[in-house]
Write a protein that holds these residues in place. Structure first.
Motif, PDB file in Angstrom:
ATOM      1  N   LEU A  30       0.841  -1.187   0.000  1.00  0.00           N
ATOM      2  CA  LEU A  30       0.000   0.000   0.000  1.00  0.00           C
ATOM      3  C   LEU A  30       0.877   1.238   0.000  1.00  0.00           C
ATOM      4  CD1 LEU A  30      -3.190   0.689   1.952  1.00  0.00           C
ATOM      5  CD2 LEU A  30      -1.279   2.182   2.447  1.00  0.00           C
ATOM      6  N   GLN A  31       0.552   2.170  -0.897  1.00  0.00           N
ATOM      7  CA  GLN A  31       1.231   3.456  -0.930  1.00  0.00           C
ATOM      8  C   GLN A  31       0.216   4.542  -0.626  1.00  0.00           C
ATOM      9  OE1 GLN A  31       2.984   3.897  -4.862  1.00  0.00           O
ATOM     10  NE2 GLN A  31       4.950   3.458  -3.921  1.00  0.00           N
ATOM     11  N   VAL A  32       0.699   5.706  -0.249  1.00  0.00           N
ATOM     12  CA  VAL A  32      -0.201   6.831   0.004  1.00  0.00           C
ATOM     13  C   VAL A  32       0.170   7.961  -0.948  1.00  0.00           C
ATOM     14  CG1 VAL A  32      -0.966   8.550   1.664  1.00  0.00           C
ATOM     15  CG2 VAL A  32      -0.580   6.208   2.410  1.00  0.00           C
ATOM     16  N   GLU A  33      -0.786   8.375  -1.762  1.00  0.00           N
ATOM     17  CA  GLU A  33      -0.571   9.437  -2.755  1.00  0.00           C
ATOM     18  C   GLU A  33       0.736   9.205  -3.521  1.00  0.00           C
ATOM     19  OE1 GLU A  33      -2.917  11.474  -3.425  1.00  0.00           O
ATOM     20  OE2 GLU A  33      -4.112  11.808  -1.623  1.00  0.00           O
ATOM     21  N   GLY A  34       0.938   7.958  -3.966  1.00  0.00           N
ATOM     22  CA  GLY A  34       2.081   7.649  -4.814  1.00  0.00           C
ATOM     23  C   GLY A  34       3.404   7.455  -4.103  1.00  0.00           C
ATOM     24  N   GLN A  35       3.392   7.522  -2.779  1.00  0.00           N
ATOM     25  CA  GLN A  35       4.658   7.345  -2.064  1.00  0.00           C
ATOM     26  C   GLN A  35       4.546   6.280  -0.997  1.00  0.00           C
ATOM     27  OE1 GLN A  35       5.434  11.508  -0.933  1.00  0.00           O
ATOM     28  NE2 GLN A  35       7.449  11.180  -1.852  1.00  0.00           N
ATOM     29  N   LYS A  36       5.675   5.655  -0.726  1.00  0.00           N
ATOM     30  CA  LYS A  36       5.714   4.670   0.345  1.00  0.00           C
ATOM     31  C   LYS A  36       5.357   5.379   1.648  1.00  0.00           C
ATOM     32  CE  LYS A  36       9.026   1.108   1.928  1.00  0.00           C
ATOM     33  NZ  LYS A  36       8.669   0.862   3.244  1.00  0.00           N
ATOM     34  N   MET A  37       4.485   4.761   2.421  1.00  0.00           N
ATOM     35  CA  MET A  37       4.066   5.400   3.663  1.00  0.00           C
ATOM     36  C   MET A  37       5.206   5.337   4.680  1.00  0.00           C
ATOM     37  SD  MET A  37       0.530   4.757   5.751  1.00  0.00           S
ATOM     38  CE  MET A  37       0.836   3.095   6.282  1.00  0.00           C
ATOM     39  N   LEU A  58       8.240  10.853   5.939  1.00  0.00           N
ATOM     40  CA  LEU A  58       7.630  11.596   4.822  1.00  0.00           C
ATOM     41  C   LEU A  58       6.355  12.323   5.254  1.00  0.00           C
ATOM     42  CD1 LEU A  58       7.977   9.146   1.792  1.00  0.00           C
ATOM     43  CD2 LEU A  58       9.105  11.356   2.064  1.00  0.00           C
ATOM     44  N   GLY A  59       5.925  12.058   6.467  1.00  0.00           N
ATOM     45  CA  GLY A  59       4.715  12.722   6.963  1.00  0.00           C
ATOM     46  C   GLY A  59       3.457  12.203   6.301  1.00  0.00           C
ATOM     47  N   ASN A  60       3.513  11.032   5.679  1.00  0.00           N
ATOM     48  CA  ASN A  60       2.305  10.484   5.053  1.00  0.00           C
ATOM     49  C   ASN A  60       1.922   9.161   5.716  1.00  0.00           C
ATOM     50  OD1 ASN A  60       4.288   8.821   4.104  1.00  0.00           O
ATOM     51  ND2 ASN A  60       3.589   8.821   1.989  1.00  0.00           N
ATOM     52  N   PHE A  61       2.170   9.110   6.999  1.00  0.00           N
ATOM     53  CA  PHE A  61       1.883   7.907   7.773  1.00  0.00           C
ATOM     54  C   PHE A  61       0.567   8.122   8.513  1.00  0.00           C
ATOM     55  CE2 PHE A  61       2.268   4.838  11.132  1.00  0.00           C
ATOM     56  CZ  PHE A  61       3.006   3.800  10.571  1.00  0.00           C
ATOM     57  N   TYR A  62      -0.440   7.329   8.185  1.00  0.00           N
ATOM     58  CA  TYR A  62      -1.760   7.544   8.778  1.00  0.00           C
ATOM     59  C   TYR A  62      -2.250   6.295   9.490  1.00  0.00           C
ATOM     60  CZ  TYR A  62      -1.782  11.564   5.701  1.00  0.00           C
ATOM     61  OH  TYR A  62      -1.455  12.724   5.069  1.00  0.00           O
ATOM     62  N   ASP A 112      -2.635   2.362  -4.480  1.00  0.00           N
ATOM     63  CA  ASP A 112      -2.255   3.735  -4.173  1.00  0.00           C
ATOM     64  C   ASP A 112      -3.443   4.389  -3.485  1.00  0.00           C
ATOM     65  OD1 ASP A 112      -0.876   6.066  -3.957  1.00  0.00           O
ATOM     66  OD2 ASP A 112      -1.343   6.757  -5.985  1.00  0.00           O
ATOM     67  N   PHE A 113      -3.259   4.608  -2.206  1.00  0.00           N
ATOM     68  CA  PHE A 113      -4.328   5.146  -1.393  1.00  0.00           C
ATOM     69  C   PHE A 113      -4.302   6.654  -1.512  1.00  0.00           C
ATOM     70  CE2 PHE A 113      -6.840   5.138   2.567  1.00  0.00           C
ATOM     71  CZ  PHE A 113      -7.688   4.101   2.227  1.00  0.00           C
ATOM     72  N   SER A 114      -5.399   7.247  -1.977  1.00  0.00           N
ATOM     73  CA  SER A 114      -5.379   8.686  -2.210  1.00  0.00           C
ATOM     74  C   SER A 114      -6.740   9.286  -1.909  1.00  0.00           C
ATOM     75  CB  SER A 114      -5.028   8.964  -3.679  1.00  0.00           C
ATOM     76  OG  SER A 114      -6.023   8.409  -4.521  1.00  0.00           O
ATOM     77  N   VAL A 115      -6.760  10.591  -1.731  1.00  0.00           N
ATOM     78  CA  VAL A 115      -8.014  11.303  -1.474  1.00  0.00           C
ATOM     79  C   VAL A 115      -8.962  11.074  -2.654  1.00  0.00           C
ATOM     80  CG1 VAL A 115      -9.051  13.586  -1.218  1.00  0.00           C
ATOM     81  CG2 VAL A 115      -6.959  13.021   0.032  1.00  0.00           C
TER      82      VAL A 115
END
Ligand SMILES: [Zn+2]
Length: 478
Positions: free
Chosen positions: A287-294, A298-302, A337-340
């Motif tokens: 699983l990635q978040v908005e195209g980047q590894k979580m 990177l501040g994209n860890f949810y 790719d998990f995204s809004v």
């Protein structure tokens, strides 16, 4: 697809992609009266992140499908909680020095474990049949179920494990076909090992089954002194405790294939003297978040909790079932790719389905056979959802189609509650549209009107009888 063609496809049995053979195979349970599945659960040190949500959701769909095919009381699903972790242990000892270790650990992990259970419930997941905690399976149990120490003893007895420097290690050289799952060749691995073989190990790939604890470290009493188990042995113990020596399906994330699952297989097979641990090994993709590894850096860890309850992702809270649908729109074996944007798409789709299902009123329908057939083909969710959208298109004025859709949504773990309309948001959108109209940007204004309509909000443009100004009112159309 009309209702008639949906009914024409019968359940033809289940096919699953097996990581052991790298092929899609017919699923044949060992005992159709008791189909058995084990899935590796999260470590309950921190709140579970959305990467942890994926296996929970994917294997929940499989659980539901198995229950549908074999009967709800004929499926046993075990998903463990890993509360054995050096960080957890250290905190338990620090915060509750006077409590017995297992109890101290329970206190430390109580909040995160409860949160995980609440999270996956919000994601529409059924409770597994059993949700064992690793700490309860370290030492021999009063009920005689499998435990880690007894498993390690039998590995030593059978010549598959040895003691060295305060550790008990699994001897990978003792297992001729070690590496079957990950297709790693032991000889190659050792010849090419970038790290030197640690002096006390017989082979570079040997891994820890038991590790001695220093007096200030937490530990359990064992035949090898006070210590703690390695990570992999916990799943071997809990799986055989509830599912027996050989069972049907073992699942988890792709990242667990090596070393975790490979070593689970080695331990279980060698301790029990069996040809396999589980017949089908299934793995969900990354699983990635908005195209980047979580990642935290990177501040994209949810965490799942953050997405559900805070406005940190896309500036708003997300209903659990929207997360669920978004997760299932990508095939479970593909990277996601998990995204809004994906969540918005899922939300719109779900809203349309629910609106269509709502027209069934009180009528009850059957789960569409086409849905079962699609899921039975290695959980082909995209095909399944395509069928649902067609059914939703047919549902206007067709109570039978609407009732089937209703049954399908419940079967997939969605609720029938229509999503609430956020009045403040609608008002803001109407104001924005009015600005566009004043700027004569008709195309964009129409787009907004259509978008609201897709959400069930119908706009009515009129004039204020007194001022003569344009006024837009709205109503929810169901
Ligand atoms: Zn595991």
């Amino acid at each position: 697809m009309s209702e008639a063609s949906i009914k024409s496809e019968a359940f033809k049995g289940l096919r699953l992609t097996n990581t052991l053979t790298r092929t899609k195979e017919d699923f044949v349970p060992i005992d159709p009266q008791n189909v058995r599945m084990y899935v590796c659960g999260p470590t309950v040190y921190d709140f579970a992140h959305i990467g942890n949500a994926r296996p929970a959701i994917v294997f929940d769909v499989l659980f539901r499908l198995l229950r549908h095919a074999y009967g709800a009381s004929h499926v046993t699903y075990v998903r463990n909680l890993t509360d054995l972790d050096d960080k957890i242990n250290a905190r338990a000892l620090r915060d509750f020095p006077d409590l017995p270790l297992n109890e101290a650990i329970r206190r430390v992990t109580e909040k995160t474990a409860n949160q995980y259970q609440a999270d996956v419930k919000a994601l529409g997941c059924l409770e597994p049949t059993v949700e064992p905690r690793a700490t309860e399976f370290v030492q021999p149990r009063a009920d005689g179920r499998a435990d880690m120490i007894t498993l390690i003893l039998s590995l030593i007895e059978r010549g598959h494990a040895y003691e060295a420097e305060g550790e008990v290690l699994f001897d990978t050289g003792s297992m001729a076909d070690y590496g079957q799952l990950s297709k790693r060749n032991l000889d190659e691995q050792q010849a090419g090992a970038r790290v030197e073989v640690e002096a006390h190990k017989k082979n570079a790939g040997d891994f820890v089954l038991w590790k001695a604890s220093s007096p200030e470290e937490p530990g359990w009493e064992s035949p090898w002194g006070r210590g703690r188990p390695g990570w992999h042995i916990e799943c071997s113990a809990m799986a055989s405790a509830y599912l027996g020596e050989v069972f049907d399906i073992h699942g988890g994330g792709l990242d667990l294939i090596f070393p975790h699952h490979e070593n689970e297989i080695a331990q279980s097979r060698c301790a029990h003297g069996t040809e396999v641990m589980a017949n089908y090994w299934m793995h969900n993709g990354f699983l990635q978040v908005e195209g980047q590894k979580m990642s935290k850096s990177l501040g994209n860890f949810y965490s799942i909790h953050e997405l559900l309850e805070t406005e940190t992702f896309g500036g708003r809270k997300w209903p659990g079932e929207v997360l669920r649908l978004a997760m299932l729109m990508t095939h479970y074996r593909e990277p996601i790719d998990f995204s809004v944007r994906k969540l918005e798409e899922a939300e719109n789709t779900l809203r349309k389905w629910k609106r269509a299902a709502d027209s069934a009123g009180r009528a009850e329908g059957q789960v569409p056979e086409a849905l079962v057939a699609a899921l039975s083909d290695d959980l082909a969710t995209a095909t399944a959802f395509h069928g649902l959208s067609q059914l939703a298109g047919d549902a206007g004025g067709n109570v039978e189609a609407a009732a089937s859709l209703k049954a399908a949504l419940l079967f997939l773990g969605f609720t029938l509650e229509a999503a609430e309309v956020d009045e403040t948001e609608v008002a803001a959108t109407i104001a924005r549209r009015l600005e566009l109209i004043n700027a004569k940007n008709w195309a964009e204004a129409d787009r907004i009107r259509d978008e609201l309509l897709a959400q069930g909000v119908q706009l009515k443009d009129g004039k204020d009888p007194v001022t003569g100004e344009r006024v837009t009112t709205w109503e929810v159309k169901r």
